[in-house]
Design an enzyme around this catalytic site. Structure first.
Site, mmCIF file in Angstrom:
data_model
loop_
_atom_site.group_PDB
_atom_site.id
_atom_site.type_symbol
_atom_site.label_atom_id
_atom_site.label_comp_id
_atom_site.label_asym_id
_atom_site.label_seq_id
_atom_site.Cartn_x
_atom_site.Cartn_y
_atom_site.Cartn_z
ATOM 1 N N GLU A 49 44.348 34.319 43.250
ATOM 2 C CA GLU A 49 43.811 33.176 42.499
ATOM 3 C C GLU A 49 44.890 32.771 41.511
ATOM 4 O OE1 GLU A 49 40.136 33.475 40.368
ATOM 5 O OE2 GLU A 49 39.094 34.222 42.125
ATOM 6 N N ASP A 60 36.627 30.108 30.320
ATOM 7 C CA ASP A 60 37.536 31.229 30.126
ATOM 8 C C ASP A 60 37.449 31.809 28.723
ATOM 9 O OD1 ASP A 60 38.826 31.205 32.713
ATOM 10 O OD2 ASP A 60 39.633 29.267 32.111
ATOM 11 N N TYR A 175 31.819 33.135 44.880
ATOM 12 C CA TYR A 175 32.310 33.889 43.723
ATOM 13 C C TYR A 175 31.112 34.136 42.816
ATOM 14 C CZ TYR A 175 35.551 34.909 39.778
ATOM 15 O OH TYR A 175 36.241 35.485 38.743
#
Length: 263
Positions: A49, A60, A175
């Protein structure tokens, strides 16, 4: 069949779980991040990734936010990230590369041009965290048509009503975000992740890979044991942030990969 599909098929034949690693393109600088990237497959990484630095990375945590800031301060751009992938492809034509980031840089470039350039650079998949299924016509469907997997995130708050929508146009793998919150904030717990992975797998044939909150080889083994594999990002980025030599970073990655592969 994309490189991602081929990778999961070969792992299945070997009876192994997948180990996916995340690095931020251009962190701490372009040359170092490219050197790390080139060393990842030999360290046991099955899928890379590659983070595209962005000024407002809402999903994030501090570790990856700071990595993005360092990369941007060093002049990293979307074009340089694609160039980095193309350079990697000169010596590795099999390891899948998934670009992970946000829609703004892609939108600014133009979807058609971006997909054409991404395909030419050897990109296999996209994770664009701020494009929900309601926006599939925007990028997801054009990406699939271009032969690039569009990988969707499912989370602990993705209930049974929402899940089919999330899975609708997803390809490559799902994911699963193991924690509620940002990257690098909490430890993933297999007892909580296992039932959620099973719930998702009941609705799709796609592999389910678990990320967020995995920092040690033991955790990689435990989490990969209840899924089709695991992703480690913040823990690797932290090693890079500490200024460790590339060889040390790759040794750390090798340990994590060994954990996942022993699951």
């Amino acid at each position: 069949m994309t490189r991602i599909d081929a990778k999961f098929a070969s792992l299945k034949e070997e009876g192994k779980k997948a180990f996916v690693s995340y690095i931020m393109a251009g962190d701490p600088d372009l040359a170092t991040s490219l050197e790390v990237m080139k060393g990842l497959p030999a360290a046991g990484v099955d899928i890379i990734e590659l983070g595209v630095p962005f000024t407002d990375p809402m999903a994030d945590g501090p570790t990856i936010q700071l990595a993005g800031q360092r990369a941007l301060d060093g002049g990293q751009t979307l074009q340089k990230t694609l160039d980095m992938a193309a350079e990697f492809r000169k010596t590795d034509d099999t390891t899948p590369i998934v670009l992970m980031g946000y829609y703004n840089p892609i939108y600014s470039r133009g979807v058609d041009r971006f997909l054409e350039d991404a395909k030419a650079a050897g990109i296999d998949g996209l994770i664009v965290v701020d494009l929900p299924p309601e926006e599939d016509e925007e990028l997801c469907i054009p990406a699939q048509a271009a032969g690039i997997n569009f990988i969707r995130l499912a989370t602990p708050t993705t209930d049974d009503k929402r899940l089919p929508k999330v899975l609708q146009n997803t390809s490559g793998f799902v994911y699963y975000v193991s924690v509620t919150g940002i990257t690098g904030s909490q430890a993933a717990q297999a007892t909580e992740v296992g039932p959620e992975v099973a719930r998702i797998k009941a609705k799709t044939d796609l592999p389910v890979i678990v990320g967020f909150g995995i920092t040690t080889p033991e955790a990689a083994k435990t989490i990969a044991g209840v899924a089709d594999g695991c992703v480690v990002g913040s823990a690797i980025v932290k090693e890079i942030a500490e200024g460790k030599p590339v060889a040390e970073v790759l040794d750390f990655v090798k340990g994590l990969a060994g954990g996942a592969h022993s699951a």
